[in-house]
Write a protein that holds these residues in place. Structure first.
Motif, PDB file in Angstrom:
ATOM      1  N   ILE A 141     -30.025  25.174  30.513  1.00 25.53           N
ATOM      2  CA  ILE A 141     -28.802  24.901  29.755  1.00 25.53           C
ATOM      3  C   ILE A 141     -29.180  23.281  29.744  1.00 25.53           C
ATOM      4  O   ILE A 141     -29.440  22.596  30.803  1.00 25.53           O
ATOM      5  CB  ILE A 141     -27.640  25.041  30.598  1.00 25.53           C
ATOM      6  N   VAL A 142     -29.153  22.614  28.427  1.00 23.20           N
ATOM      7  CA  VAL A 142     -29.399  21.324  28.265  1.00 23.20           C
ATOM      8  C   VAL A 142     -28.126  20.710  27.467  1.00 23.20           C
ATOM      9  O   VAL A 142     -28.322  20.919  26.312  1.00 23.20           O
ATOM     10  CB  VAL A 142     -30.613  20.908  27.767  1.00 23.20           C
ATOM     11  N   PHE A 143     -27.587  19.972  28.135  1.00 28.11           N
ATOM     12  CA  PHE A 143     -26.139  19.324  27.482  1.00 28.11           C
ATOM     13  C   PHE A 143     -26.334  17.788  27.438  1.00 28.11           C
ATOM     14  O   PHE A 143     -26.609  17.222  28.502  1.00 28.11           O
ATOM     15  CB  PHE A 143     -24.895  19.683  28.177  1.00 28.11           C
ATOM     16  N   ALA A 144     -26.083  17.215  26.485  1.00 28.13           N
ATOM     17  CA  ALA A 144     -25.473  15.747  26.490  1.00 28.13           C
ATOM     18  C   ALA A 144     -23.900  15.478  26.142  1.00 28.13           C
ATOM     19  O   ALA A 144     -23.614  16.074  25.142  1.00 28.13           O
ATOM     20  CB  ALA A 144     -26.465  15.098  25.647  1.00 28.13           C
ATOM     21  N   ASP A 145     -23.584  14.990  27.153  1.00 23.67           N
ATOM     22  CA  ASP A 145     -21.988  15.146  26.990  1.00 23.67           C
ATOM     23  C   ASP A 145     -21.199  14.015  27.697  1.00 23.67           C
ATOM     24  O   ASP A 145     -21.953  13.312  28.711  1.00 23.67           O
ATOM     25  CB  ASP A 145     -21.396  16.223  27.488  1.00 23.67           C
ATOM     26  N   THR A 146     -19.987  13.713  27.319  1.00 25.33           N
ATOM     27  CA  THR A 146     -19.363  12.530  27.904  1.00 25.33           C
ATOM     28  C   THR A 146     -18.779  12.900  29.430  1.00 25.33           C
ATOM     29  O   THR A 146     -18.197  13.991  29.217  1.00 25.33           O
ATOM     30  CB  THR A 146     -18.071  12.144  27.126  1.00 25.33           C
ATOM     31  N   MET A 147     -19.078  12.097  30.331  1.00 21.46           N
ATOM     32  CA  MET A 147     -18.507  12.607  31.573  1.00 21.46           C
ATOM     33  C   MET A 147     -18.276  11.316  32.592  1.00 21.46           C
ATOM     34  O   MET A 147     -19.066  10.264  31.948  1.00 21.46           O
ATOM     35  CB  MET A 147     -19.149  13.736  32.445  1.00 21.46           C
ATOM     36  N   PHE A 148     -17.858  11.461  33.744  1.00 20.57           N
ATOM     37  CA  PHE A 148     -17.751  10.242  34.457  1.00 20.57           C
ATOM     38  C   PHE A 148     -18.064  10.441  36.048  1.00 20.57           C
ATOM     39  O   PHE A 148     -17.880  11.676  36.300  1.00 20.57           O
ATOM     40  CB  PHE A 148     -16.273   9.555  34.318  1.00 20.57           C
ATOM     41  N   GLU A 149     -18.602   9.522  36.600  1.00 23.72           N
ATOM     42  CA  GLU A 149     -19.002   9.581  37.933  1.00 23.72           C
ATOM     43  C   GLU A 149     -17.625   9.922  39.031  1.00 23.72           C
ATOM     44  O   GLU A 149     -17.686  10.435  39.979  1.00 23.72           O
ATOM     45  CB  GLU A 149     -19.634   8.237  38.592  1.00 23.72           C
ATOM     46  N   SER A 150     -16.535   9.278  38.507  1.00 21.85           N
ATOM     47  CA  SER A 150     -15.162   9.367  39.438  1.00 21.85           C
ATOM     48  C   SER A 150     -14.017   9.227  38.248  1.00 21.85           C
ATOM     49  O   SER A 150     -14.313   8.672  37.189  1.00 21.85           O
ATOM     50  CB  SER A 150     -15.092   8.514  40.432  1.00 21.85           C
ATOM     51  N   ASN A 151     -12.967   9.827  38.825  1.00 20.21           N
ATOM     52  CA  ASN A 151     -11.767   9.483  38.120  1.00 20.21           C
ATOM     53  C   ASN A 151     -11.330   8.080  38.080  1.00 20.21           C
ATOM     54  O   ASN A 151     -10.927   7.427  37.020  1.00 20.21           O
ATOM     55  CB  ASN A 151     -10.326  10.002  38.706  1.00 20.21           C
ATOM     56  N   VAL A 152     -11.809   7.079  38.875  1.00 21.48           N
ATOM     57  CA  VAL A 152     -11.629   5.584  38.840  1.00 21.48           C
ATOM     58  C   VAL A 152     -12.444   5.001  37.692  1.00 21.48           C
ATOM     59  O   VAL A 152     -12.234   4.140  37.144  1.00 21.48           O
ATOM     60  CB  VAL A 152     -12.239   5.162  40.354  1.00 21.48           C
ATOM     61  N   VAL A 153     -13.908   5.635  37.684  1.00 24.18           N
ATOM     62  CA  VAL A 153     -14.626   5.025  36.534  1.00 24.18           C
ATOM     63  C   VAL A 153     -13.755   5.286  35.318  1.00 24.18           C
ATOM     64  O   VAL A 153     -13.993   4.706  34.483  1.00 24.18           O
ATOM     65  CB  VAL A 153     -15.893   5.546  36.696  1.00 24.18           C
ATOM     66  N   LYS A 154     -13.257   6.633  35.330  1.00 26.65           N
ATOM     67  CA  LYS A 154     -12.784   6.932  33.801  1.00 26.65           C
ATOM     68  C   LYS A 154     -11.480   6.033  33.348  1.00 26.65           C
ATOM     69  O   LYS A 154     -11.417   5.703  32.218  1.00 26.65           O
ATOM     70  CB  LYS A 154     -12.386   8.358  33.844  1.00 26.65           C
ATOM     71  N   ASP A 168      -8.009   4.755  18.979  1.00 30.26           N
ATOM     72  CA  ASP A 168      -8.339   6.139  18.713  1.00 30.26           C
ATOM     73  C   ASP A 168      -9.421   6.516  19.906  1.00 30.26           C
ATOM     74  O   ASP A 168      -9.214   7.807  20.402  1.00 30.26           O
ATOM     75  CB  ASP A 168      -9.169   6.206  17.480  1.00 30.26           C
ATOM     76  N   LEU A 169     -10.178   5.830  20.496  1.00 27.29           N
ATOM     77  CA  LEU A 169     -11.073   6.342  21.568  1.00 27.29           C
ATOM     78  C   LEU A 169     -10.176   6.470  22.798  1.00 27.29           C
ATOM     79  O   LEU A 169     -10.410   7.544  23.494  1.00 27.29           O
ATOM     80  CB  LEU A 169     -11.891   5.218  21.862  1.00 27.29           C
ATOM     81  N   VAL A 170      -9.141   5.468  23.325  1.00 32.69           N
ATOM     82  CA  VAL A 170      -8.169   6.047  24.173  1.00 32.69           C
ATOM     83  C   VAL A 170      -7.432   7.395  24.125  1.00 32.69           C
ATOM     84  O   VAL A 170      -7.294   8.027  24.976  1.00 32.69           O
ATOM     85  CB  VAL A 170      -7.114   4.815  24.291  1.00 32.69           C
ATOM     86  N   ASP A 171      -7.164   7.432  22.897  1.00 30.21           N
ATOM     87  CA  ASP A 171      -6.485   8.836  22.626  1.00 30.21           C
ATOM     88  C   ASP A 171      -7.457   9.841  22.971  1.00 30.21           C
ATOM     89  O   ASP A 171      -6.892  10.975  23.479  1.00 30.21           O
ATOM     90  CB  ASP A 171      -5.950   8.978  21.078  1.00 30.21           C
ATOM     91  N   ASP A 172      -8.637   9.682  22.348  1.00 26.97           N
ATOM     92  CA  ASP A 172      -9.694  10.822  22.783  1.00 26.97           C
ATOM     93  C   ASP A 172      -9.622  10.999  24.082  1.00 26.97           C
ATOM     94  O   ASP A 172      -9.918  12.310  24.664  1.00 26.97           O
ATOM     95  CB  ASP A 172     -10.808  10.622  22.068  1.00 26.97           C
ATOM     96  N   LEU A 173      -9.985   9.945  24.888  1.00 26.36           N
ATOM     97  CA  LEU A 173     -10.081   9.950  26.427  1.00 26.36           C
ATOM     98  C   LEU A 173      -8.753  10.616  27.215  1.00 26.36           C
ATOM     99  O   LEU A 173      -9.048  11.316  27.998  1.00 26.36           O
ATOM    100  CB  LEU A 173     -10.422   8.545  26.876  1.00 26.36           C
ATOM    101  N   ASN A 174      -7.746  10.266  26.827  1.00 28.05           N
ATOM    102  CA  ASN A 174      -6.611  11.004  27.158  1.00 28.05           C
ATOM    103  C   ASN A 174      -6.238  12.411  26.744  1.00 28.05           C
ATOM    104  O   ASN A 174      -5.862  13.112  27.535  1.00 28.05           O
ATOM    105  CB  ASN A 174      -5.240   9.989  27.012  1.00 28.05           C
ATOM    106  N   ARG A 175      -6.923  12.891  25.854  1.00 31.94           N
ATOM    107  CA  ARG A 175      -6.336  14.124  25.289  1.00 31.94           C
ATOM    108  C   ARG A 175      -7.442  15.152  25.566  1.00 31.94           C
ATOM    109  O   ARG A 175      -6.939  16.413  25.912  1.00 31.94           O
ATOM    110  CB  ARG A 175      -6.262  14.137  23.760  1.00 31.94           C
ATOM    111  N   GLU A 176      -8.688  15.002  25.398  1.00 30.13           N
ATOM    112  CA  GLU A 176      -9.664  15.765  25.804  1.00 30.13           C
ATOM    113  C   GLU A 176     -10.084  15.948  27.188  1.00 30.13           C
ATOM    114  O   GLU A 176      -9.520  15.246  27.894  1.00 30.13           O
ATOM    115  CB  GLU A 176     -10.867  15.372  24.803  1.00 30.13           C
ATOM    116  N   TYR A 177     -11.026  16.716  27.528  1.00 36.65           N
ATOM    117  CA  TYR A 177     -11.251  17.496  28.843  1.00 36.65           C
ATOM    118  C   TYR A 177     -12.510  16.701  29.519  1.00 36.65           C
ATOM    119  O   TYR A 177     -13.384  17.428  29.900  1.00 36.65           O
ATOM    120  CB  TYR A 177     -11.235  18.713  28.949  1.00 36.65           C
ATOM    121  N   TYR A 178     -12.665  15.447  29.396  1.00 43.33           N
ATOM    122  CA  TYR A 178     -13.743  14.890  29.780  1.00 43.33           C
ATOM    123  C   TYR A 178     -13.896  14.989  31.581  1.00 43.33           C
ATOM    124  O   TYR A 178     -12.961  14.650  32.403  1.00 43.33           O
ATOM    125  CB  TYR A 178     -13.701  13.386  29.791  1.00 43.33           C
ATOM    126  N   PRO A 179     -14.895  15.668  31.973  1.00 39.25           N
ATOM    127  CA  PRO A 179     -15.233  16.079  33.444  1.00 39.25           C
ATOM    128  C   PRO A 179     -15.632  14.677  34.245  1.00 39.25           C
ATOM    129  O   PRO A 179     -16.154  13.917  33.936  1.00 39.25           O
ATOM    130  CB  PRO A 179     -15.999  17.147  33.260  1.00 39.25           C
TER     131      PRO A 179
END
Length: 212
Positions: A141-154, A168-179
């Motif tokens: 499995i090879v994925f490139a995706d938005t994710m964060f090292e910690s909740n603090v970084v996010k 718009d970016l803030v709305d995306d970051l708050n709405r979608e399931y970035y892990p």
């Protein structure tokens, strides 16, 4: 693949290639080094490839250039239409990470770019379990995706984006399931994958997971 976001995919269809080219200031950092990110996914792939979230076909094109056989899965009718115009030789069918037609050939690599975060944690776990059942030992499995090292970084990135007026970016970051990376690692390891991470820009990480 988070069918609740289908309206967003439809709205993005016409503008997506403009954004990934760095012309939208709000998303410039998200898509920094975009071409190389896609190249790295294609370089890590082999054999028969199943691609989820084909979008407008940019990763698909890289995979084809690498000589790989690709079957594409994409839930957005508007994006499927764009891909069919760009790459008429490729089969792109309706589906998502959870519900999709069974491939007619054995799959060696499952890939995705900028899409896995549309699943919540339960859905991510379900998807990876399905992929583990589908892939042979040594399959990838090879994925490139938005994710964060910690909740603090996010939270810091969300705060910085708010300060810049990137609503718009803030709305995306708050709405979608970035892990968070550790959560993704645990999901893959529970389904018996060896997994590695490589940071590609401030938002995006490359995941390479090999089935044991």
């Amino acid at each position: 693949m988070g069918r609740e976001f289908i309206d967003i995919f439809e709205d993005w269809a016409e503008d997506y290639d403009h954004a990934v080219s760095g012309h939208d200031p709000q998303y410039k950092a998200v898509f920094a080094d975009y071409e190389n990110i896609l190249h790295e996914v294609a370089k890590a792939s082999y054999g028969n490839v199943l691609e989820f979230g084909v979008g407008t076909g940019n990763l698909t094109d890289k995979l084809l250039q690498a000589g790989l056989q690709v079957t594409g899965i994409e839930p957005s009718p508007a994006m499927r239409e764009i891909v069919r115009e760009k790459l008429p030789e490729i089969e792109v069918v309706d589906g998502d990470f959870i519900t999709f037609p069974n491939p007619t050939i054995e799959i060696d690599t499952i890939v995705s770019s900028y899409a896995f975060h549309h699943l919540n944690d339960v859905e991510k776990e379900q998807a990876v379990r399905q992929f583990a059942e589908m892939l042979p030992v040594g399959g990838k499995i090879v994925f490139a995706d938005t994710m964060f090292e910690s909740n603090v970084v996010k939270e810091n990135i969300i705060h910085d984006s708010m300060q810049k007026g990137y609503t718009d970016l803030v709305d995306d970051l708050n709405r979608e399931y970035y892990p968070i990376i550790d959560d993704i690692r645990n999901i893959f390891e529970r389904s018996h994958f060896d997994i590695s991470f490589k940071q590609m820009n401030d938002f995006v990480w490359l995941i390479i997971a090999n089935k044991k």
